[in-house]
Write an enzyme that holds these catalytic residues in place. Sequence first.
Site, PDB file in Angstrom:
ATOM      1  N   GLY A 138       0.817  -1.214   0.000  1.00  0.00           N
ATOM      2  CA  GLY A 138       0.000   0.000   0.000  1.00  0.00           C
ATOM      3  C   GLY A 138       0.841   1.251   0.000  1.00  0.00           C
ATOM      4  N   ASN A 139       0.190   2.386   0.200  1.00  0.00           N
ATOM      5  CA  ASN A 139       0.903   3.660   0.288  1.00  0.00           C
ATOM      6  C   ASN A 139       0.187   4.559   1.290  1.00  0.00           C
ATOM      7  OD1 ASN A 139      -1.001   5.574  -1.208  1.00  0.00           O
ATOM      8  ND2 ASN A 139      -0.772   3.905  -2.685  1.00  0.00           N
ATOM      9  N   ARG A 140       0.784   5.707   1.565  1.00  0.00           N
ATOM     10  CA  ARG A 140       0.303   6.549   2.658  1.00  0.00           C
ATOM     11  C   ARG A 140      -0.723   7.595   2.257  1.00  0.00           C
ATOM     12  NH1 ARG A 140       3.391   5.421   6.998  1.00  0.00           N
ATOM     13  NH2 ARG A 140       5.502   4.643   6.604  1.00  0.00           N
TER      14      ARG A 140
END
Length: 228
Positions: free
Chosen positions: A33-35
């Site tokens: 995932g990413n932020r």
Amino acid sequence: TEQDKPWGDLHGISIVISAGGTREPIDLVRFLGNRSSGRQGFALAEAARERGASVTVVAANVALPLGEGIERIDVETSQELGAAVKAAAQTADVVIMAAAVADFRPETVAGHKIKKSSDSGLVLTLVQTEDVLSALVASRREGQVIVGFAAETGDGAADVLEHGRRKARRKGADLLIVNPVGEGMGFGDVPNTVAMLDARGEQVGAASGSKLAVAHAILDKARTLVGA
Ligand code: CTP
Ligand code: CA
């Protein structure tokens, strides 16, 4: 001003906005995932709705509420996001790709929880995802406006704007919103400062301030391009 009209200056305009960050499954319980929080995309959606647009948000893993009167489609992966955005784009005047879409996903997804074996590591094979923004540009209807985002840092090869210009030419979006991240960009220390580039990489606008202020400035620019 236009915004004081009872219907709002975006009345009659249909806008699709992707927001948040995709998750690419590794196995039944894990993902890459990413932020991305989805805040800029949601600010765009609420600003557009406020101004009378018909708004659909494709939200990738966003843990935020969305104002009333906005259609929300929740998705998880880049493939789901691509399918939802492309379907909604068929009847949209403006499509804004504010989501952080994974560039790579695991080639295979284990149908069980991956277990540790002795003391060895794990190698994952990743494959590229579809570039949704480029696909939207390739299938763009006459008069439709496609907007992309690019968070860039300067490096030894080029500064933020130069990276943005190259990306703008590569993607071909009507507007690319370039957002410097990190430090040493020469953009000043305002929390959100963006440059707006056209498909040739020419700067056609700039905005700074809150995410909501930036959202309104992006909508102002996109509105001038609809049907052009
Ligand atoms: N984007 C997309 N599909 C992808 C990757 C990105 O639609 N698979 C969109 C993003 O939503 C954004 C724009 O493309 O609007 C630019 O994303 P960015 O990550 O900055 O560009 P990339 O082409 O992925 O290049 P890189 O990450 O290597 O800088
Ligand atoms: Ca990327």
